[in-house]
Structure formats: C-alpha cells, structure tokens
Design a protein around this motif. Sequence first.
Motif, PDB file in Angstrom:
ATOM      1  N   MET A   1      20.799  19.152  31.870  1.00 23.51           N
ATOM      2  CA  MET A   1      21.035  19.524  30.492  1.00 23.51           C
ATOM      3  C   MET A   1      21.666  20.918  30.419  1.00 23.51           C
ATOM      4  SD  MET A   1      19.959  17.458  28.005  1.00 23.51           S
ATOM      5  CE  MET A   1      20.338  15.903  28.732  1.00 23.51           C
ATOM      6  N   LEU A   2      22.504  21.093  29.434  1.00 24.65           N
ATOM      7  CA  LEU A   2      23.070  22.402  29.126  1.00 24.65           C
ATOM      8  C   LEU A   2      22.429  22.900  27.840  1.00 24.65           C
ATOM      9  CD1 LEU A   2      26.874  21.760  29.768  1.00 24.65           C
ATOM     10  CD2 LEU A   2      25.375  23.237  31.114  1.00 24.65           C
ATOM     11  N   TYR A   3      21.839  24.067  27.926  1.00 27.22           N
ATOM     12  CA  TYR A   3      21.192  24.680  26.771  1.00 27.22           C
ATOM     13  C   TYR A   3      21.997  25.886  26.310  1.00 27.22           C
ATOM     14  CZ  TYR A   3      17.177  21.745  27.850  1.00 27.22           C
ATOM     15  OH  TYR A   3      16.361  20.673  28.069  1.00 27.22           O
ATOM     16  N   PHE A   4      21.595  26.417  25.171  1.00 28.64           N
ATOM     17  CA  PHE A   4      22.204  27.616  24.601  1.00 28.64           C
ATOM     18  C   PHE A   4      22.386  28.693  25.667  1.00 28.64           C
ATOM     19  CE2 PHE A   4      21.419  31.827  22.737  1.00 28.64           C
ATOM     20  CZ  PHE A   4      22.442  31.903  21.812  1.00 28.64           C
ATOM     21  N   GLU A   5      21.358  28.921  26.468  1.00 30.47           N
ATOM     22  CA  GLU A   5      21.381  29.986  27.483  1.00 30.47           C
ATOM     23  C   GLU A   5      22.435  29.742  28.562  1.00 30.47           C
ATOM     24  OE1 GLU A   5      17.552  30.013  25.369  1.00 30.47           O
ATOM     25  OE2 GLU A   5      18.675  28.407  26.349  1.00 30.47           O
ATOM     26  N   ASP A   6      22.851  28.489  28.744  1.00 38.58           N
ATOM     27  CA  ASP A   6      23.857  28.149  29.762  1.00 38.58           C
ATOM     28  C   ASP A   6      25.290  28.352  29.268  1.00 38.58           C
ATOM     29  OD1 ASP A   6      21.839  27.176  31.576  1.00 38.58           O
ATOM     30  OD2 ASP A   6      21.723  25.376  30.311  1.00 38.58           O
ATOM     31  N   LEU A   7      25.454  28.450  27.965  1.00 35.99           N
ATOM     32  CA  LEU A   7      26.792  28.529  27.376  1.00 35.99           C
ATOM     33  C   LEU A   7      27.133  29.985  27.065  1.00 35.99           C
ATOM     34  CD1 LEU A   7      26.530  25.365  25.124  1.00 35.99           C
ATOM     35  CD2 LEU A   7      27.601  25.570  27.375  1.00 35.99           C
ATOM     36  N   THR A   8      27.342  30.744  28.126  1.00 38.23           N
ATOM     37  CA  THR A   8      27.582  32.175  28.001  1.00 38.23           C
ATOM     38  C   THR A   8      29.070  32.464  27.798  1.00 38.23           C
ATOM     39  OG1 THR A   8      27.708  32.318  30.408  1.00 38.23           O
ATOM     40  CG2 THR A   8      25.569  32.813  29.393  1.00 38.23           C
ATOM     41  N   PRO A   9      29.387  33.508  27.035  1.00 41.86           N
ATOM     42  CA  PRO A   9      30.790  33.846  26.798  1.00 41.86           C
ATOM     43  C   PRO A   9      31.579  33.976  28.104  1.00 41.86           C
ATOM     44  CG  PRO A   9      29.389  35.096  25.329  1.00 41.86           C
ATOM     45  CD  PRO A   9      28.475  34.389  26.308  1.00 41.86           C
ATOM     46  N   GLY A  10      32.748  33.370  28.101  1.00 39.52           N
ATOM     47  CA  GLY A  10      33.613  33.382  29.276  1.00 39.52           C
ATOM     48  C   GLY A  10      33.506  32.116  30.111  1.00 39.52           C
ATOM     49  N   ARG A  11      32.430  31.370  29.957  1.00 35.86           N
ATOM     50  CA  ARG A  11      32.292  30.133  30.726  1.00 35.86           C
ATOM     51  C   ARG A  11      33.354  29.141  30.255  1.00 35.86           C
ATOM     52  NH1 ARG A  11      26.936  26.525  32.212  1.00 35.86           N
ATOM     53  NH2 ARG A  11      28.086  25.118  33.596  1.00 35.86           N
ATOM     54  N   ARG A  12      33.903  28.398  31.225  1.00 34.07           N
ATOM     55  CA  ARG A  12      34.972  27.446  30.935  1.00 34.07           C
ATOM     56  C   ARG A  12      34.601  26.060  31.451  1.00 34.07           C
ATOM     57  NH1 ARG A  12      39.886  29.793  29.611  1.00 34.07           N
ATOM     58  NH2 ARG A  12      41.029  28.009  30.420  1.00 34.07           N
ATOM     59  N   PHE A  13      35.112  25.065  30.748  1.00 27.46           N
ATOM     60  CA  PHE A  13      34.933  23.669  31.139  1.00 27.46           C
ATOM     61  C   PHE A  13      36.296  22.995  31.122  1.00 27.46           C
ATOM     62  CE2 PHE A  13      31.074  25.117  29.135  1.00 27.46           C
ATOM     63  CZ  PHE A  13      30.063  24.632  29.956  1.00 27.46           C
ATOM     64  N   GLU A  14      36.473  22.008  31.987  1.00 29.04           N
ATOM     65  CA  GLU A  14      37.720  21.248  32.070  1.00 29.04           C
ATOM     66  C   GLU A  14      37.394  19.767  31.883  1.00 29.04           C
ATOM     67  OE1 GLU A  14      40.847  22.604  32.867  1.00 29.04           O
ATOM     68  OE2 GLU A  14      40.033  24.635  32.991  1.00 29.04           O
ATOM     69  N   THR A  15      38.320  19.033  31.310  1.00 22.59           N
ATOM     70  CA  THR A  15      38.128  17.594  31.149  1.00 22.59           C
ATOM     71  C   THR A  15      39.038  16.833  32.107  1.00 22.59           C
ATOM     72  OG1 THR A  15      39.887  17.199  29.523  1.00 22.59           O
ATOM     73  CG2 THR A  15      37.727  17.963  28.677  1.00 22.59           C
ATOM     74  N   ALA A  16      38.805  15.539  32.167  1.00 19.98           N
ATOM     75  CA  ALA A  16      39.744  14.638  32.828  1.00 19.98           C
ATOM     76  C   ALA A  16      40.988  14.556  31.929  1.00 19.98           C
ATOM     77  CB  ALA A  16      39.106  13.269  33.006  1.00 19.98           C
ATOM     78  N   SER A  17      41.921  13.696  32.284  1.00 24.37           N
ATOM     79  CA  SER A  17      43.147  13.573  31.485  1.00 24.37           C
ATOM     80  C   SER A  17      43.328  12.136  31.009  1.00 24.37           C
ATOM     81  CB  SER A  17      44.360  14.008  32.311  1.00 24.37           C
ATOM     82  OG  SER A  17      44.516  13.149  33.431  1.00 24.37           O
ATOM     83  N   HIS A  18      44.243  11.991  30.056  1.00 22.12           N
ATOM     84  CA  HIS A  18      44.587  10.673  29.521  1.00 22.12           C
ATOM     85  C   HIS A  18      46.069  10.672  29.167  1.00 22.12           C
ATOM     86  CE1 HIS A  18      44.014   6.851  27.427  1.00 22.12           C
ATOM     87  NE2 HIS A  18      44.867   7.332  26.526  1.00 22.12           N
ATOM     88  N   THR A  19      46.762   9.612  29.559  1.00 11.77           N
ATOM     89  CA  THR A  19      48.177   9.453  29.240  1.00 11.77           C
ATOM     90  C   THR A  19      48.319   8.504  28.054  1.00 11.77           C
ATOM     91  OG1 THR A  19      48.764   9.826  31.551  1.00 11.77           O
ATOM     92  CG2 THR A  19      50.438   8.786  30.152  1.00 11.77           C
ATOM     93  N   LEU A  20      49.031   8.959  27.030  1.00  8.11           N
ATOM     94  CA  LEU A  20      49.193   8.172  25.809  1.00  8.11           C
ATOM     95  C   LEU A  20      50.317   7.156  25.934  1.00  8.11           C
ATOM     96  CD1 LEU A  20      48.249  11.203  24.331  1.00  8.11           C
ATOM     97  CD2 LEU A  20      48.130   9.427  22.618  1.00  8.11           C
ATOM     98  N   THR A  21      50.054   5.966  25.435  1.00  6.46           N
ATOM     99  CA  THR A  21      51.071   4.918  25.391  1.00  6.46           C
ATOM    100  C   THR A  21      51.611   4.798  23.972  1.00  6.46           C
ATOM    101  OG1 THR A  21      49.536   3.136  24.804  1.00  6.46           O
ATOM    102  CG2 THR A  21      49.820   3.617  27.175  1.00  6.46           C
ATOM    103  N   GLN A  22      52.752   4.160  23.846  1.00  3.10           N
ATOM    104  CA  GLN A  22      53.335   3.931  22.526  1.00  3.10           C
ATOM    105  C   GLN A  22      52.383   3.076  21.684  1.00  3.10           C
ATOM    106  OE1 GLN A  22      57.592   3.259  21.949  1.00  3.10           O
ATOM    107  NE2 GLN A  22      57.065   1.326  20.925  1.00  3.10           N
ATOM    108  N   ASP A  23      51.801   2.048  22.287  1.00  2.00           N
ATOM    109  CA  ASP A  23      50.886   1.177  21.542  1.00  2.00           C
ATOM    110  C   ASP A  23      49.691   1.952  21.000  1.00  2.00           C
ATOM    111  OD1 ASP A  23      52.511  -1.013  21.969  1.00  2.00           O
ATOM    112  OD2 ASP A  23      51.284  -1.845  23.589  1.00  2.00           O
ATOM    113  N   GLU A  24      49.123   2.866  21.776  1.00  2.00           N
ATOM    114  CA  GLU A  24      47.991   3.674  21.310  1.00  2.00           C
ATOM    115  C   GLU A  24      48.391   4.543  20.116  1.00  2.00           C
ATOM    116  OE1 GLU A  24      45.163   5.116  24.872  1.00  2.00           O
ATOM    117  OE2 GLU A  24      47.295   5.539  25.204  1.00  2.00           O
TER     118      GLU A  24
END
Length: 151
Positions: A1-24
């Motif tokens: 779990m991530l709590y308030f105390e874990d979310l300190t200024p300067g901390r960064r998170f990255e996500t996976a990626s997704h490629t958009l299609t014309q149909d989407e």
Amino acid sequence: MLYFEDLTPGRRFETASHTLTQDEIISFARQFDPQPFHTDPEAAKTSVFDGLAASGWHTSSLTMRLITASELKNVANGLIGMGIKDMRWPQPTRVGDTLRATIEVLAQKASGSKPGFGVVQLRWTTLNQHDEIAMQLETSIWVARRPTEQA
C-alpha cells in the motif's frame, strides 16, 4: 500500500504505454465528443487539426487508465480526486501515437480536520512517443495516512 507518508514531494511514478488506433479514437469521440475532427477522417483534413485528432477527453481518460494500472493503483484508499487545475492539451493526439504518463508529487499537507488523511498534489504529464506533451494537469488527491500500531 502507498500511504500519505509515501507520497513525498519530488517522488515520481511512470506508467506503461498505449498506442491509439483510429477505431479507438472514433469510437470514444462518437460516444463522448462527437465533433467531425474526432469522428470523420475526411472532414478532419479541413479542420484546424489538419487530420483526425483524439478528443482531449480521450487523452485524459486514457491517462487515468494508465495511472490506475501503475504503482499508484496501490494508494491505500484509491485515487480520490479533489479537483483539477491547469489542465491543458498542448498538441493533438493522433492515430498511432503511443502515450505514457509520468506523475510527480508536488506537495503534501496533512488534514487538520481529519487526522487519518492528507492532501497530495500531483502533476500528471502525458507524453507521446516523441516525448512531446499531449496532456498535462495538476490534481489533488485525498490519501489515507499510515495507521499507527495498536499497543
């Protein structure tokens, strides 16, 4: 779990990626933002976008989906949004764009009225495959503090 105390200024998170299609892009726009430059590739050629562009709301919704699949899915009480400011789409998202997000903790403040919670301010930046900003916003979330041990 991530709590308030874990979310300190300067901390960064990255996500996976997704490629958009014309149909989407077209499917989302038909349901939520039915304007010709989002739904009709031919009509979009004569628009300010000079071609089909994803709705900014699509880019934002996709960003939320990426974030809820990232490490931030572990925020103790969920990603409870309190508001958004300075949301912007500096350039259109196109068919074939691969989007990913970075999330930076900007600030945190313990709640004065609810001692078990705090407010964390985040900056979300959605980037395409060229590292160009497709969407950016600042948001505040309501986050549970780490429980204290019972004696």
